[in-house]
Motif scaffolding. Structure first.
Motif, PDB file in Angstrom:
ATOM      1  N   GLU A 189      39.355  92.420   3.626  1.00 19.55           N
ATOM      2  CA  GLU A 189      39.693  92.979   2.761  1.00 19.55           C
ATOM      3  C   GLU A 189      38.312  94.466   2.666  1.00 19.55           C
ATOM      4  OE1 GLU A 189      40.018  90.979  -0.794  1.00 19.55           O
ATOM      5  OE2 GLU A 189      42.213  90.540  -0.414  1.00 19.55           O
ATOM      6  N   HIS A 190      36.944  93.663   3.029  1.00 18.70           N
ATOM      7  CA  HIS A 190      36.247  94.997   2.694  1.00 18.70           C
ATOM      8  C   HIS A 190      35.112  95.047   4.032  1.00 18.70           C
ATOM      9  CE1 HIS A 190      36.527  93.981  -2.253  1.00 18.70           C
ATOM     10  NE2 HIS A 190      36.681  92.905  -2.294  1.00 18.70           N
ATOM     11  N   VAL A 191      35.442  94.365   4.821  1.00 14.37           N
ATOM     12  CA  VAL A 191      34.836  94.621   5.942  1.00 14.37           C
ATOM     13  C   VAL A 191      35.587  94.824   7.176  1.00 14.37           C
ATOM     14  CG1 VAL A 191      32.711  93.669   7.835  1.00 14.37           C
ATOM     15  CG2 VAL A 191      33.536  92.618   5.178  1.00 14.37           C
ATOM     16  N   ASP A 192      35.881  94.574   7.756  1.00 12.98           N
ATOM     17  CA  ASP A 192      37.181  94.873   8.987  1.00 12.98           C
ATOM     18  C   ASP A 192      38.686  94.739   8.442  1.00 12.98           C
ATOM     19  OD1 ASP A 192      38.052  95.349  11.357  1.00 12.98           O
ATOM     20  OD2 ASP A 192      37.010  93.672  12.654  1.00 12.98           O
ATOM     21  N   PRO A 193      39.462  95.286   8.405  1.00 12.87           N
ATOM     22  CA  PRO A 193      40.830  95.137   8.151  1.00 12.87           C
ATOM     23  C   PRO A 193      42.291  94.511   9.612  1.00 12.87           C
ATOM     24  CG  PRO A 193      40.723  97.691   7.122  1.00 12.87           C
ATOM     25  CD  PRO A 193      39.148  97.221   8.340  1.00 12.87           C
ATOM     26  N   SER A 194      40.869  94.707  10.446  1.00 15.98           N
ATOM     27  CA  SER A 194      41.600  94.578  11.430  1.00 15.98           C
ATOM     28  C   SER A 194      41.737  93.132  12.509  1.00 15.98           C
ATOM     29  CB  SER A 194      41.278  95.848  12.971  1.00 15.98           C
ATOM     30  OG  SER A 194      40.209  95.130  13.138  1.00 15.98           O
ATOM     31  N   PHE A 195      40.063  92.371  11.126  1.00 17.58           N
ATOM     32  CA  PHE A 195      39.750  91.135  11.813  1.00 17.58           C
ATOM     33  C   PHE A 195      41.195  89.948  11.733  1.00 17.58           C
ATOM     34  CE2 PHE A 195      38.918  86.746   9.707  1.00 17.58           C
ATOM     35  CZ  PHE A 195      38.250  86.641  10.358  1.00 17.58           C
ATOM     36  N   THR A 196      41.417  89.293  12.404  1.00 19.02           N
ATOM     37  CA  THR A 196      41.971  87.942  12.825  1.00 19.02           C
ATOM     38  C   THR A 196      40.976  86.567  12.750  1.00 19.02           C
ATOM     39  OG1 THR A 196      42.825  88.534  14.732  1.00 19.02           O
ATOM     40  CG2 THR A 196      43.922  89.058  12.827  1.00 19.02           C
ATOM     41  N   ALA A 197      40.807  85.817  12.840  1.00 18.30           N
ATOM     42  CA  ALA A 197      40.965  84.830  12.934  1.00 18.30           C
ATOM     43  C   ALA A 197      40.662  84.076  14.455  1.00 18.30           C
ATOM     44  CB  ALA A 197      41.227  83.010  11.289  1.00 18.30           C
TER      45      ALA A 197
ATOM     46  N   ALA B 142      34.663  81.073   8.758  1.00 22.89           N
ATOM     47  CA  ALA B 142      35.671  81.473   8.494  1.00 22.89           C
ATOM     48  C   ALA B 142      36.208  82.940   9.968  1.00 22.89           C
ATOM     49  CB  ALA B 142      35.075  82.614   7.367  1.00 22.89           C
ATOM     50  N   VAL B 143      34.708  83.541  10.577  1.00 22.71           N
ATOM     51  CA  VAL B 143      34.485  84.497  11.066  1.00 22.71           C
ATOM     52  C   VAL B 143      34.946  83.761  12.514  1.00 22.71           C
ATOM     53  CG1 VAL B 143      32.602  85.879  12.934  1.00 22.71           C
ATOM     54  CG2 VAL B 143      32.693  85.844  10.465  1.00 22.71           C
ATOM     55  N   GLY B 144      34.342  82.992  13.197  1.00 24.44           N
ATOM     56  CA  GLY B 144      34.338  82.023  14.749  1.00 24.44           C
ATOM     57  C   GLY B 144      34.703  80.428  14.692  1.00 24.44           C
ATOM     58  N   GLY B 145      35.977  79.731  14.203  1.00 20.21           N
ATOM     59  CA  GLY B 145      36.295  78.324  14.297  1.00 20.21           C
ATOM     60  C   GLY B 145      35.701  78.181  15.181  1.00 20.21           C
ATOM     61  N   ASP B 146      36.009  79.467  16.434  1.00 15.15           N
ATOM     62  CA  ASP B 146      36.007  78.176  17.693  1.00 15.15           C
ATOM     63  C   ASP B 146      34.856  78.032  18.293  1.00 15.15           C
ATOM     64  OD1 ASP B 146      38.447  77.558  17.933  1.00 15.15           O
ATOM     65  OD2 ASP B 146      39.171  79.724  18.619  1.00 15.15           O
ATOM     66  N   CYS B 147      34.060  78.978  17.693  1.00 17.84           N
ATOM     67  CA  CYS B 147      32.571  79.064  18.167  1.00 17.84           C
ATOM     68  C   CYS B 147      31.761  78.211  17.711  1.00 17.84           C
ATOM     69  CB  CYS B 147      32.147  80.191  17.840  1.00 17.84           C
ATOM     70  SG  CYS B 147      32.615  81.883  18.155  1.00 17.84           S
ATOM     71  N   GLU B 148      31.087  78.022  19.302  1.00 17.08           N
ATOM     72  CA  GLU B 148      29.451  77.059  18.952  1.00 17.08           C
ATOM     73  C   GLU B 148      28.700  78.011  17.720  1.00 17.08           C
ATOM     74  OE1 GLU B 148      25.382  74.984  20.115  1.00 17.08           O
ATOM     75  OE2 GLU B 148      26.997  76.038  21.867  1.00 17.08           O
ATOM     76  N   GLN B 149      27.976  76.572  16.518  1.00 21.89           N
ATOM     77  CA  GLN B 149      27.299  76.396  14.988  1.00 21.89           C
ATOM     78  C   GLN B 149      26.014  76.271  16.379  1.00 21.89           C
ATOM     79  OE1 GLN B 149      28.506  75.934  11.790  1.00 21.89           O
ATOM     80  NE2 GLN B 149      30.404  76.567  12.071  1.00 21.89           N
ATOM     81  N   LYS B 150      24.924  77.199  16.426  1.00 22.71           N
ATOM     82  CA  LYS B 150      23.492  76.622  16.321  1.00 22.71           C
ATOM     83  C   LYS B 150      22.675  77.183  16.144  1.00 22.71           C
ATOM     84  CE  LYS B 150      20.388  78.030  20.706  1.00 22.71           C
ATOM     85  NZ  LYS B 150      19.865  78.368  22.192  1.00 22.71           N
ATOM     86  N   VAL B 151      22.004  75.619  15.276  1.00 22.79           N
ATOM     87  CA  VAL B 151      20.396  75.699  14.326  1.00 22.79           C
ATOM     88  C   VAL B 151      19.420  77.333  15.247  1.00 22.79           C
ATOM     89  CG1 VAL B 151      19.473  74.891  12.893  1.00 22.79           C
ATOM     90  CG2 VAL B 151      22.001  74.397  13.283  1.00 22.79           C
ATOM     91  N   VAL B 152      18.995  77.864  14.470  1.00 26.03           N
ATOM     92  CA  VAL B 152      17.928  78.615  15.168  1.00 26.03           C
ATOM     93  C   VAL B 152      16.705  77.938  14.628  1.00 26.03           C
ATOM     94  CG1 VAL B 152      19.166  79.835  17.210  1.00 26.03           C
ATOM     95  CG2 VAL B 152      19.021  81.277  14.254  1.00 26.03           C
ATOM     96  N   GLY B 153      17.026  77.932  12.577  1.00 26.21           N
ATOM     97  CA  GLY B 153      16.318  77.907  12.532  1.00 26.21           C
ATOM     98  C   GLY B 153      16.383  79.318  11.599  1.00 26.21           C
ATOM     99  N   ILE B 154      15.014  78.871  10.444  1.00 21.83           N
ATOM    100  CA  ILE B 154      14.513  80.205   9.362  1.00 21.83           C
ATOM    101  C   ILE B 154      13.664  81.297   9.517  1.00 21.83           C
ATOM    102  CG2 ILE B 154      15.695  78.910   7.359  1.00 21.83           C
ATOM    103  CD1 ILE B 154      13.320  78.850   6.165  1.00 21.83           C
ATOM    104  N   ARG B 155      13.913  81.915   9.257  1.00 16.65           N
ATOM    105  CA  ARG B 155      13.110  83.286   9.940  1.00 16.65           C
ATOM    106  C   ARG B 155      12.215  83.336   8.910  1.00 16.65           C
ATOM    107  NH1 ARG B 155      16.686  88.200   9.857  1.00 16.65           N
ATOM    108  NH2 ARG B 155      17.360  88.020   7.958  1.00 16.65           N
ATOM    109  N   PRO B 156      10.741  84.067   9.359  1.00 20.25           N
ATOM    110  CA  PRO B 156       9.530  84.241   8.179  1.00 20.25           C
ATOM    111  C   PRO B 156      10.070  84.669   7.003  1.00 20.25           C
ATOM    112  CG  PRO B 156       8.774  84.983  10.430  1.00 20.25           C
ATOM    113  CD  PRO B 156      10.559  84.737  10.849  1.00 20.25           C
ATOM    114  N   GLY B 157      10.223  84.333   6.089  1.00 23.26           N
ATOM    115  CA  GLY B 157       9.845  84.928   4.479  1.00 23.26           C
ATOM    116  C   GLY B 157      10.735  85.322   4.077  1.00 23.26           C
ATOM    117  N   GLU B 158      12.398  83.950   4.763  1.00 17.10           N
ATOM    118  CA  GLU B 158      13.255  83.681   4.413  1.00 17.10           C
ATOM    119  C   GLU B 158      13.419  82.927   3.715  1.00 17.10           C
ATOM    120  OE1 GLU B 158      17.463  84.554   7.080  1.00 17.10           O
ATOM    121  OE2 GLU B 158      16.072  83.229   7.677  1.00 17.10           O
ATOM    122  N   LYS B 159      14.137  82.064   2.624  1.00 14.28           N
ATOM    123  CA  LYS B 159      14.748  81.591   1.503  1.00 14.28           C
ATOM    124  C   LYS B 159      15.968  80.423   2.160  1.00 14.28           C
ATOM    125  CE  LYS B 159      12.599  83.662  -2.578  1.00 14.28           C
ATOM    126  NZ  LYS B 159      13.330  83.566  -4.419  1.00 14.28           N
ATOM    127  N   ILE B 160      15.858  79.513   1.870  1.00 16.24           N
ATOM    128  CA  ILE B 160      17.538  78.429   1.784  1.00 16.24           C
ATOM    129  C   ILE B 160      18.599  79.187   0.841  1.00 16.24           C
ATOM    130  CG2 ILE B 160      18.163  76.314   1.586  1.00 16.24           C
ATOM    131  CD1 ILE B 160      16.686  76.425   3.892  1.00 16.24           C
TER     132      ILE B 160
END
Length: 338
Positions: A330-338, A243-261
Motif C-alpha cells: 500500500e505505501h512503499v511498492d505496489p508491485s511488491f510480492t513476498a 515480510a520482505v524476503g522470507g527466503d533470505c538469510e538474516q545476517k546479524v551485523v551488530g548495531i551501528r554507533p548511536g543506534e538504539k534497540i
C-alpha cells in the motif's frame, strides 16, 4: 476546520519524502492554495519534483533554492507566507557522527534561522518535524533535534505581541521514506542476505500519509508550544526481514554507533507534562503562555500516569508479517510480492 485555500505555505526540505507527500495531499484537499513554496538546496530534486507537479497543472507551486543555514535567503523565501512546515534536516546518524558541525549548522542553526525569520515576517503558524531520536538522545542527530525542538517550543515565549504559534510533531520510522529500512531491504533481497543489526530491535511505524495528517492536526489545533506524538504500532526488525524476503538469510551485523534497540518518543521524565488527546499524546511546554487547565478542558485531555513512557519495545500494538506485507504494497511498492 483547517482550510488551506487562499493560504501561502512554505515547506523546508520540501523535496524530501514528507514534502512530496504533503504537497500531493494538500493540493488534492485544497486545490485553491494560493502559494506552496518548496524550499530546499538540492536543484536536482527540485527539477525531478517539478516533473511530478508541472507548472501547467500546479501554478501555485514555487520551487525556491535555498539553505536553512542562510538566514537572508530564508527570510526572502518567507515573504507573504502564512504557514511554515520545517522538514529540512541532516538525519542520517552515521553521517552526522562523522560530520558533527555540519549537522549542528543545519539542525540547530537552521532552526534558529527559521524561527527568527518567521518572527520578522507575516508567518502565523509553524510546525517543526522532530524524531524519536530526540527523546533521551544517544547520538548527535538526536541531540541536535532535541535542541531544535527546544528552540521551537521556546520561540513562543519570545514572540512578544506577535500572534505566531510554534509547535512540534515527533514521530518514528516513516514507512518507505528515503533511507529507511524497508526500501533498503527491498533492494538487498535480490542478494539473498538481509543484514539485521540486532534480532531484538523494534521500531515504531508510521506512513507518510499519517505523518502529513499529524502536521495538519498541529496546524489546526496547536495553541503554541505543544509537542505532538502519535499513537502508532511497532514492528520487530526480524519480522520486516521475513515480510520482505522470507527466503533470505538474516545476517546479524551488530548495531551501528548511536543506534538504539528500541525507539523512544516519550520518556518517563516527560510524563509530568504529557497528556492523552485520544489519537495523539501531547507534551506540553514547561512554561506555557496559556492556561493548562483551559487546554485540558478544551481538548478533554487526560494526564498520563507519573512515570509513563512510550517506546517501541513496550508498545501495545504490533504489526505482524502479513500486516507488514500489506502495508508495503500500500505505501512503499505496489508491485511488491513476498
Amino acid at each position: 476546520m483547517l482550510d488551506l485555500n487562499n493560504k501561502s505555505i512554505l515547506i523546508t526540505g520540501g523535496t524530501g519524502s514528507f514534502g512530496k507527500a504533503f504537497t500531493k495531499i494538500a493540493l488534492e484537499r485544497w486545490p485553491d492554495i494560493k502559494r506552496l513554496v518548496i524550499f530546499s538546496r538540492d536543484e536536482q530534486k527540485q527539477f525531478q519534483m517539478a516533473q511530478e507537479f508541472p507548472a501547467s497543472k500546479y501554478p501555485m507551486i514555487r520551487f525556491f533554492i535555498g539553505d536553512v543555514r542562510d538566514f537572508d535567503r530564508v527570510r526572502r523565501a518567507l515573504k507573504g507566507v502564512e504557514y511554515v512546515i520545517h522538514a529540512a534536516a541532516m538525519k542520517h546518524v552515521p553521517i552526522a557522527e562523522y560530520n558533527p558541525m555540519e549537522c549542528i549548522k543545519t539542525n540547530i542553526i537552521g532552526a534558529e534561522n527559521i524561527i527568527n525569520a518567521c518572527l520578522e515576517t507575516t508567518v502565523e503558524k509553524v510546525v517543526a518535524l522532530s524524531t524519536d531520536k530526540a527523546a533521551a538522545p544517544i547520538n548527535l542527530y538526536g541531540a541536535t533535534k532535541l535542541a531544535s525542538d527546544k528552540l521551537f517550543i521556546a520561540a513562543n515565549n519570545i514572540r512578544g505581541y506577535n500572534p505566531i504559534k510554534f509547535s512540534v510533531v515527533r514521530y518514528g520510522n516513516v514507512m518507505g521514506s528515503n533511507g529507511s529500512v524497508i526500501p533498503f531491504f527491498l533492494n538487498k533481497r535480490k542478494e539473498g542476505v538481509l543484514p539485521i543489526t540486532d534480532p531484538a530491535m523494534t521500531r515504531f511505524n508510521i506512513s507518510l500519509t499519517e505523518g502529513v495528517e499529524m502536521v495538519l492536526h498541529a496546524l489546526e489545533t496547536a495553541w503554541g508550544g505543544e509537542l505532538f506524538v502519535p499513537k502508532i504500532p511497532s514492528y520487530r526488525i526480524t519480522d520486516v526481514a521475513q515480510a520482505v524476503g522470507g527466503d533470505c538469510e538474516q545476517k546479524v551485523v551488530g548495531i551501528r554507533p548511536g543506534e538504539k534497540i528500541h525507539e523512544e518518543m516519550i520518556t518517563s521524565s516527560d510524563s509530568f507534562t504529557t497528556y492523552d488527546l485520544g489519537r495523539y499524546y501531547v507534551i506540553l511546554p514547561q512554561v506555557p503562555r496559556w492556561s493548562v487547565e483551559e487546554f485540558v478542558s478544551h481538548f478533554k485531555a487526560q494526564r498520563v500516569p507519573e512515570g509513563f513512557r512510550y517506546n517501541s519495545g513496550e508498545n501495545n500494538e504490533w504489526l505482524d508479517v502479513p500486516m507488514l506485507r500489506k502495508l508495503i504494497t500500500e505505501h512503499v511498492d505496489p508491485s511488491f510480492t513476498a
